[in-house]
Design a protein around this motif. Sequence first.
Motif, PDB file in Angstrom:
ATOM      1  N   GLN A 677       0.830  -1.185   0.000  1.00 45.64           N
ATOM      2  CA  GLN A 677       0.000   0.000   0.000  1.00 45.64           C
ATOM      3  C   GLN A 677       0.872   1.245   0.000  1.00 45.64           C
ATOM      4  OE1 GLN A 677      -2.458  -0.233   3.413  1.00 45.64           O
ATOM      5  NE2 GLN A 677      -3.576  -2.028   2.748  1.00 45.64           N
ATOM      6  N   ILE A 678       0.306   2.304  -0.542  1.00 49.16           N
ATOM      7  CA  ILE A 678       0.921   3.636  -0.452  1.00 49.16           C
ATOM      8  C   ILE A 678      -0.035   4.493   0.345  1.00 49.16           C
ATOM      9  CG2 ILE A 678       1.679   5.657  -1.705  1.00 49.16           C
ATOM     10  CD1 ILE A 678       2.406   3.901  -3.978  1.00 49.16           C
ATOM     11  N   ILE A 679       0.370   4.880   1.504  1.00 58.41           N
ATOM     12  CA  ILE A 679      -0.511   5.675   2.358  1.00 58.41           C
ATOM     13  C   ILE A 679      -0.112   7.138   2.212  1.00 58.41           C
ATOM     14  CG2 ILE A 679      -1.380   6.026   4.689  1.00 58.41           C
ATOM     15  CD1 ILE A 679      -2.041   3.325   3.427  1.00 58.41           C
ATOM     16  N   VAL A 680      -1.042   7.941   1.778  1.00 62.84           N
ATOM     17  CA  VAL A 680      -0.790   9.376   1.619  1.00 62.84           C
ATOM     18  C   VAL A 680      -1.215  10.067   2.896  1.00 62.84           C
ATOM     19  CG1 VAL A 680      -1.310  11.423   0.289  1.00 62.84           C
ATOM     20  CG2 VAL A 680      -1.144   9.221  -0.847  1.00 62.84           C
ATOM     21  N   THR A 681      -0.288  10.659   3.583  1.00 61.36           N
ATOM     22  CA  THR A 681      -0.583  11.359   4.835  1.00 61.36           C
ATOM     23  C   THR A 681      -0.626  12.855   4.565  1.00 61.36           C
ATOM     24  OG1 THR A 681       0.575   9.644   6.040  1.00 61.36           O
ATOM     25  CG2 THR A 681       0.147  11.698   7.215  1.00 61.36           C
ATOM     26  N   GLU A 682      -1.783  13.436   4.797  1.00 65.03           N
ATOM     27  CA  GLU A 682      -1.928  14.880   4.598  1.00 65.03           C
ATOM     28  C   GLU A 682      -1.936  15.571   5.952  1.00 65.03           C
ATOM     29  OE1 GLU A 682      -5.408  15.658   2.413  1.00 65.03           O
ATOM     30  OE2 GLU A 682      -4.687  14.747   0.553  1.00 65.03           O
ATOM     31  N   GLU A 683      -1.303  16.732   5.994  1.00 69.69           N
ATOM     32  CA  GLU A 683      -1.340  17.515   7.213  1.00 69.69           C
ATOM     33  C   GLU A 683      -2.754  18.029   7.447  1.00 69.69           C
ATOM     34  OE1 GLU A 683       1.449  20.603   7.020  1.00 69.69           O
ATOM     35  OE2 GLU A 683       3.202  19.313   6.970  1.00 69.69           O
ATOM     36  N   GLU A 684      -3.097  18.114   8.722  1.00 71.13           N
ATOM     37  CA  GLU A 684      -4.422  18.644   9.028  1.00 71.13           C
ATOM     38  C   GLU A 684      -4.484  20.083   8.574  1.00 71.13           C
ATOM     39  OE1 GLU A 684      -5.454  18.273  13.037  1.00 71.13           O
ATOM     40  OE2 GLU A 684      -7.324  19.383  12.896  1.00 71.13           O
ATOM     41  N   PRO A 685      -5.398  20.414   7.704  1.00 68.78           N
ATOM     42  CA  PRO A 685      -5.412  21.767   7.146  1.00 68.78           C
ATOM     43  C   PRO A 685      -5.831  22.792   8.179  1.00 68.78           C
ATOM     44  CG  PRO A 685      -7.329  20.545   6.417  1.00 68.78           C
ATOM     45  CD  PRO A 685      -6.471  19.578   7.197  1.00 68.78           C
ATOM     46  N   ALA A 686      -5.354  23.985   7.977  1.00 62.86           N
ATOM     47  CA  ALA A 686      -5.785  25.096   8.806  1.00 62.86           C
ATOM     48  C   ALA A 686      -7.188  25.491   8.391  1.00 62.86           C
ATOM     49  CB  ALA A 686      -4.817  26.265   8.666  1.00 62.86           C
ATOM     50  N   GLU A 687      -7.755  26.432   9.151  1.00 63.59           N
ATOM     51  CA  GLU A 687      -9.107  26.884   8.826  1.00 63.59           C
ATOM     52  C   GLU A 687      -9.106  27.433   7.409  1.00 63.59           C
ATOM     53  OE1 GLU A 687     -10.637  29.559  11.604  1.00 63.59           O
ATOM     54  OE2 GLU A 687     -12.544  29.869  10.598  1.00 63.59           O
ATOM     55  N   GLY A 688      -9.935  26.894   6.536  1.00 66.97           N
ATOM     56  CA  GLY A 688      -9.876  27.225   5.118  1.00 66.97           C
ATOM     57  C   GLY A 688     -10.946  28.203   4.702  1.00 66.97           C
ATOM     58  N   VAL A 689     -10.968  28.408   3.413  1.00 61.52           N
ATOM     59  CA  VAL A 689     -11.970  29.261   2.800  1.00 61.52           C
ATOM     60  C   VAL A 689     -12.850  28.379   1.926  1.00 61.52           C
ATOM     61  CG1 VAL A 689     -10.461  31.269   2.816  1.00 61.52           C
ATOM     62  CG2 VAL A 689     -10.436  29.749   0.865  1.00 61.52           C
ATOM     63  N   VAL A 690     -14.062  28.843   1.709  1.00 64.10           N
ATOM     64  CA  VAL A 690     -14.983  28.091   0.857  1.00 64.10           C
ATOM     65  C   VAL A 690     -14.424  28.084  -0.558  1.00 64.10           C
ATOM     66  CG1 VAL A 690     -17.322  27.985  -0.066  1.00 64.10           C
ATOM     67  CG2 VAL A 690     -16.938  28.698   2.301  1.00 64.10           C
ATOM     68  N   PRO A 691     -14.225  26.926  -1.176  1.00 65.85           N
ATOM     69  CA  PRO A 691     -13.591  26.888  -2.504  1.00 65.85           C
ATOM     70  C   PRO A 691     -14.504  27.467  -3.567  1.00 65.85           C
ATOM     71  CG  PRO A 691     -14.360  24.713  -1.884  1.00 65.85           C
ATOM     72  CD  PRO A 691     -14.574  25.586  -0.679  1.00 65.85           C
ATOM     73  N   GLY A 692     -13.870  27.928  -4.637  1.00 65.93           N
ATOM     74  CA  GLY A 692     -14.607  28.438  -5.774  1.00 65.93           C
ATOM     75  C   GLY A 692     -15.110  27.304  -6.652  1.00 65.93           C
ATOM     76  N   PRO A 693     -15.743  27.644  -7.766  1.00 72.12           N
ATOM     77  CA  PRO A 693     -16.270  26.593  -8.648  1.00 72.12           C
ATOM     78  C   PRO A 693     -15.171  25.969  -9.481  1.00 72.12           C
ATOM     79  CG  PRO A 693     -16.740  28.761  -9.547  1.00 72.12           C
ATOM     80  CD  PRO A 693     -16.113  28.996  -8.208  1.00 72.12           C
ATOM     81  N   PRO A 694     -15.294  24.672  -9.819  1.00 71.20           N
ATOM     82  CA  PRO A 694     -14.335  24.048 -10.736  1.00 71.20           C
ATOM     83  C   PRO A 694     -14.454  24.676 -12.125  1.00 71.20           C
ATOM     84  CG  PRO A 694     -15.648  22.407  -9.563  1.00 71.20           C
ATOM     85  CD  PRO A 694     -16.302  23.733  -9.334  1.00 71.20           C
ATOM     86  N   SER A 695     -13.465  24.377 -12.941  1.00 66.47           N
ATOM     87  CA  SER A 695     -13.441  24.925 -14.292  1.00 66.47           C
ATOM     88  C   SER A 695     -13.254  23.799 -15.308  1.00 66.47           C
ATOM     89  CB  SER A 695     -12.316  25.959 -14.438  1.00 66.47           C
ATOM     90  OG  SER A 695     -11.071  25.357 -14.172  1.00 66.47           O
ATOM     91  N   ASP A 696     -13.522  24.139 -16.574  1.00 64.92           N
ATOM     92  CA  ASP A 696     -13.294  23.222 -17.700  1.00 64.92           C
ATOM     93  C   ASP A 696     -14.020  21.890 -17.500  1.00 64.92           C
ATOM     94  OD1 ASP A 696     -10.439  21.744 -19.408  1.00 64.92           O
ATOM     95  OD2 ASP A 696     -12.344  22.501 -20.185  1.00 64.92           O
ATOM     96  N   LEU A 697     -15.267  21.941 -17.080  1.00 69.87           N
ATOM     97  CA  LEU A 697     -16.059  20.729 -16.925  1.00 69.87           C
ATOM     98  C   LEU A 697     -16.553  20.264 -18.294  1.00 69.87           C
ATOM     99  CD1 LEU A 697     -17.636  18.659 -15.212  1.00 69.87           C
ATOM    100  CD2 LEU A 697     -19.469  20.343 -15.028  1.00 69.87           C
ATOM    101  N   HIS A 698     -16.274  19.020 -18.630  1.00 72.90           N
ATOM    102  CA  HIS A 698     -16.725  18.494 -19.902  1.00 72.90           C
ATOM    103  C   HIS A 698     -16.845  16.968 -19.822  1.00 72.90           C
ATOM    104  CE1 HIS A 698     -12.348  18.300 -20.005  1.00 72.90           C
ATOM    105  NE2 HIS A 698     -12.458  17.301 -20.870  1.00 72.90           N
ATOM    106  N   VAL A 699     -17.562  16.420 -20.782  1.00 70.18           N
ATOM    107  CA  VAL A 699     -17.781  14.967 -20.872  1.00 70.18           C
ATOM    108  C   VAL A 699     -16.664  14.372 -21.714  1.00 70.18           C
ATOM    109  CG1 VAL A 699     -19.336  13.154 -21.647  1.00 70.18           C
ATOM    110  CG2 VAL A 699     -20.268  15.250 -20.632  1.00 70.18           C
ATOM    111  N   ILE A 700     -15.895  13.463 -21.108  1.00 69.42           N
ATOM    112  CA  ILE A 700     -14.780  12.865 -21.853  1.00 69.42           C
ATOM    113  C   ILE A 700     -15.156  11.503 -22.425  1.00 69.42           C
ATOM    114  CG2 ILE A 700     -13.034  14.087 -20.530  1.00 69.42           C
ATOM    115  CD1 ILE A 700     -12.566  11.538 -18.935  1.00 69.42           C
ATOM    116  N   GLU A 701     -16.226  10.913 -21.922  1.00 69.01           N
ATOM    117  CA  GLU A 701     -16.644   9.628 -22.463  1.00 69.01           C
ATOM    118  C   GLU A 701     -18.110   9.400 -22.129  1.00 69.01           C
ATOM    119  OE1 GLU A 701     -13.800   6.507 -22.197  1.00 69.01           O
ATOM    120  OE2 GLU A 701     -15.327   5.037 -21.742  1.00 69.01           O
TER     121      GLU A 701
END
Length: 1642
Positions: A677-701
């Motif tokens: 296994q490869i375990i990805v350990t992420e640091e506990e994030p600090a207080e964040g901001v509400v993310p914006g909208p994703p971009s370039d949304l399209h149907v690939i299949e």
Amino acid sequence: MMALPFYQKHHEHYDRAYRHKELQSTLSQYQKEEKRKSAVYSHGSTAYSRGSAAYRHGSAAAYSHGSAAAYSHESAAAYSHGSAAYGHESAAYSHGSAAYDHESAAHSRRSAAYSLGSESLSKMSSAYDHESAAHSRRSAAYSLGSESLSKMSAAYDHESAALSRRSAADSLGSESLSKRSAAYSLGSEAYSHGLKDSNIMIEDRSYKLSPKAKRAKQSLFSEEKENKAIDYVVPVFTGRQVYVSGITDTEQERIKESAAYIARRNLFATGEGISATRVATSSSTEEQHEKKSRKVAIRESAERLALKKTLEETEEFHRKLNEDKLLHAPEFVIKPRSHTVWEKQNVKLHCTVTGWPEPRLTWYKNNVPINVHTHPGKYIIESRYGMHSLEINKCDFEDTAQYRASAMNVKGELSAYASLVVKRYKGEFDESYFHAGTVTMPLSFGVTPHGYASKFEIHFVDKFEVSFGREGETMSLGCTVIIHPDIKRFHPEIQWYRNGVLITPSKWVQMHWSGERATLTLAHANKEDEGLYTLRVVMGDYYEQYSAYVFVRDADAEMPGAPASPLDVECLDANKDYVIISWKQPAVDGGSPILGYFIDKCEVGTTHWSQCNETPVKFARFPVTGLIEGRSYIFRVRAVNKAGISIPSRVSEPVAALDPADRARLRSHPSAPWTGQIIVTEEEPAEGVVPGPPSDLHVIEATKNYVVLSWKPPGERGHEGVMYFVEKCTAGTENWQRVNTEIPVKSPRFAVFDLAEGKSYRFRVRCCNSAGIGEPSEATEATVVGDKLDIPKAPGRIIPTRNTDTSVVVTWTESKDAKELVGYYVEASIAGSGRWEPSNNNPVKGTRFICHGLLTGENYIFRVRAVNAAGLSEYSQESEAIEVKAAIAAPSPPYDITVLESVRDSMVLGWKQPKIIGGAEITGYYVNYREVIDGVPGKWNEANIKPVSERAYRIHNLKENMVYQFQVAAANLAGVGTPSPPTRSFKCEEWTIAVPGPPHDLLCTEVRKDSLVLLWKPPVYIGRNPVTGYYVDVKETEATDEHWRSVNEKPIANKFLKVSGLKEGVSYLFRVRATNQAGVGKPSDTTDPVIAETRPGTKEMEVDVDDNGVISLNFECDQMSPDSKFVWSKNYEPIEDESRLDFDAKGGKSKAAFKDLGEDDLGIYSCAVTDTDGVSSSYTIDEEEMKRLLALSHEHKFPTVPLKSELAAELLEKGQVRFWLQAEKLSGNAKVNFVFNDKEIVNGEKYKMKVDHNTGLIEMIMDKIEDSDEGTYTFQLQDGKATNQSSLVLIGDVFKKLQNEADFQRQEWFRKQGPHFIEYLGWEVTADCNVLLKCKVANIKKETHIVWYKDGREIMVDEEHDFKDGVCTLLISEFSKKDAGIYEVILKDDRGKDKSKLKLVEAAFADLMNEVCRKIAVSATELKIQSTAEGIRLFSFVNYYLEDLRVSWLHNDAKIKYTDRVKTGVTGEQIWLQISEPTPQDKGKYIMELFDGKTTHTRKLDLSGQAFDEACAEFQRLKQAAVAEKNRARILGGLPDVVTIQEGKALNLTCNVWGDPVPEVTWLKNEKPLTADAHCILKYESGKSASFTMTGVNTIDSGRYSILVKNKYGTETSDFTVSVFIPEGEDEVSKPEPSKGDKKKV
């Protein structure tokens, strides 16, 4: 220095009235330092003082309801009485609390800070009255509630003045302490931020503290001594810390409350340096101020810093704790370090890991766990107390790898990496080359058996033939290799290829070489193993190879009628929780159509397989979602039809569910297939901001079963990761539904299932994180649910051709408009049987395949299906039946027959070669013709008896104006093929057109992905004039005739052209037009469609120059058939004259060697291989290339010893001269001759020679250079037949310069035997603007002395220099002109002395002064404003001031003209500009320019707006105060302190008074007004003199007398004591104790 207590860090309330510069700068620096800390402590004292005062006066209810009047009254009471709850210690702090309100007016804050009297309190209360309306909404926040205040005040009323009782109360862990903590927090939050929801941010300000009340003489901070009290108030109580994250932690609160209590306890534990002073006020109340000495303040600061460090460590510990309060994930304290070692050395990797419970550590090599039991003695793994090690014994080259230490416990897993590189000693042989005592040499040494230039002859015996196996079986391919001559120490390199791709050993494939026989074993054959296997035997630069096809048939199905297993399962587009699985459909469907496929997954390290899809999918790609990030998975696919499910396919390679960026990082390291296994350990994030909208949304299949969406993460997302919610709606509506309602996805990919086929949908995506869900992205266009990729169309024109007795070559045309084509399946059937068998179980690319395993003599028919991800195409039309026998057959008919020229009695025909040549080379063509009269054809006539080899022929003896038809038949060894169909009718007549006819016999060769070479033959009919050139036209195959375009703008004379700029994978057509003076002729027939592609295995022609200087062109082909031949040409014409070239072909290689390369040999040389699919290549030799090759040939014929560097000379430390050069390489037999002026010199006393054969370094050292050594030095090298030499001329100035440098170097060497300078005396200007003279010395010992001189006079240094770091320094403070001169420093001891001088005069001194002035200018502080009684002063401080620093002032960019009203000057380190009696014209921007001699430095200040108004207001106030001080009533003197007088005597006292207006005079006795009478005469003359006369004093007149003078600016008193005594002999009267007179002013 006074530091703030730890519990005051980050609070932003302060008293603006405090003006001490030293304390202000200290606190400002403290604030900046503490501002970065995570904990925020609030003040809270003000809220306490107000609350306690409110409770004391019994008006808590009014205060809590926010009444403005009550608030004003209670504020005034609080300021007048102080806070009883704090035991009077916080009265002074409470007194200054008005200044803590950040929204009150600046003037009100100053008034509150400076005024202590009743008038000041009234103003302060009034200021609060004005602010009460603005703070009415905030009053609820300021109030702690009557009940809370009552309990709090009661708790504090019970505290005595003794600090020990308060400490005891604070230490209680009871409800009272909790409520008081709440009060602290509530008070601080209310005071710091107002209402909790108001979100008012307090502006950043510097700390100031309240001054104590002013007395008659106020002492300045800078004048205080060490143990004198400092006149500022220390706030002694504070609120608790506010937890940053907003989450209350009971344990953390107790820790912080305990820390606050400890701070207060330490603060009051001792009384050293702390005193209380009571000052009377007009309202007869008492205010207590706390004074602290500097010593006490420093000690307390140190204690608080220590406590702060303890708190930080505690907080760091708590941050490591998780919800379990005990368990935490592994953490590497020390990570393993990468190593590079030599072979046979041992290496040990160390690491230290912490975590609870104690982590279990595993070592991996290239991600494969290391098992010490399978490699006994190789690895030693130790673990002790969190320290782990891996020891690798006797490292060899195979140990070069990436090693990973993986620590794991119940809270997670963490890995650390280290790389190990094992190097081999250069020039030594690997032990694996030693066999049976015979040393074998790798072929890279370039040694060959016969004369070092012969070839090996390689023969294959007992070869493996075309093989057939079944899935799951073990297959072995073997071949005996005979190499002649057989030289034991030369071992061949054995290579195996599958479909042209090199095979590497794995668990599926094993290879073995016994020395005579090469074998390859397929341990568990699968259909993926099917293909063309090639054994290549390499001997140096020469090799031979043999190939045969291996077929792997399907294993028996577990259920009768079930389909075969899919193959080539691959993982595509893997991401954090998503991967696309692709596969190839099987060739065998079991007798019924395949309904779909099931995809299974298994986590690496487990054996549990789970099905990914509930219903079968037909599309050969499927998105698998819901993976766990960091885990590795393998996949397999099963096919299903109505009869059952197939056996599973071979599992895919492991794939990790990772972000593509993380995968790219992992791929940069060497690794084996994933096994864990490869375990990805992420640091506990600090207080964040509400993310914006994703971009370039399209149907690939899009398929019938699902739609795959792709998008890009948002740019605005804070520092933490984001996840996504996918929403869908039916096209034309806005009814959005969330697809993944429960768990958001992590990857920017998502597959949407459960969609209605044929309906249109739109999709959009939202981002989310801990801060919330963001806005949706832009919706996609409407997407119709259905397969976007069409099933390919059936291939066409299936043509079988005989090959062998058991095989047939099948060719076909590719499927039209096929997209993402995987390959083709070929099936064979005995004609009439109706039973079809697959010829291949692995799709083949291309349009040609050899079907093996057929029955000899049987007639077979064939059909082909195309495959892509959408499925299998329909079957092609069945081919014609062909009998399986030897491949030689008559060719098919030629085609595209055309007339190239026509005259009166003859015509020239041209045609194209048959598409099917019948398995043998075409030997010639036969032409027939017949007359056509009135549309009726006649009898066929033979035009030629003997076959013609060219594809053009002139038919003679025709009749003029007669119409003819023609047909052509091709012949090979099998015979004459079927003639072509009759052509259309042509009329035999004289062509009279002026332009030439069409070129013919077009051929495309050297086809690559972006270019090809087109060949043609000239037109038979040239027109009226000779042909002058050709135009080549091109167009895409599918384009219309309007899209023909010319490749060349100008006609070319050659009959060939390399066409570049083609698009890879595009099919093209070409044609050629000839031109002459009359114009451009008719275009030729077009070529067959040609696809621009570089076919696998394509090789290019290479040029080579051997050791004998022979230049040759070499071409290699691995696709040759037994009848294939190499055909060489020059400029695409057959080479007829072979006198200049020697041709040699062996195996799959051909060589054309030039006998004597010259200008006659310039041109394009090409080589084509017959009986192949157009294998060819070319090489151009132009003049530049010819020169390069000839130079290289000359080097090989007459070799030279290559040199890395020519002969050079350099000086050594003792003044010796070293002559040296370095060769690229030298053998052990290399010789060197050393020559000076044509005479050889030998090794002796003067010359020392040395030759290093390993490095090629040759050197000669001359002990001492003398006049007789002028001349030319030459090194002559000979290594075998290679020679070289290099010379160095040392004559004239060059020799003299070298000789002088050698003498100097020799002297320097002697100098350095004693103490000496390695860096001579220099200077630098320190940050404090002082000048530091320094030098660097070496070879120092204890007895070495250093002496400094200036202008020849010794400089007395207080301390003896310790030569630390070998640096000697002399510091000159406040450098000025008097310090100019010549400085010298001398080192000396018993070994000798050395000296260094530095001239600081004239230009050098000027440069130094400029630098000093620059440093001073840079040290200037920003301009500040100071209001005085005379006006406004702008000032800046520097470290110190020099007259050389020129100062000028500008007002509104204009230089200021100095007058009596506007002056500038320097006082100490202060540079100031005084503006007396400022007016509005003085507003504007002021600039102070400091010119250091080179650069102007500026400091700017905007004296306008509020700044100017405040400064002027302060000036007016100070001016009035100065006038009042000047004109107030005062007593100038004349009265004694004590008067002793005999009874009966007269007493007359006179004093002078002054004041404007004239003061009133009042006399007092024992503080009671004294009335004038006859006994006591009081006089006041002219307002200047006051007299006191008493006639005949007696004892009752004794007492304390005072004179009080008063006017409107103030009053002053002077006391004196009158003591009346009775002479001796009379009764004694007791007298009052004398006291010193005292003056008081109010």
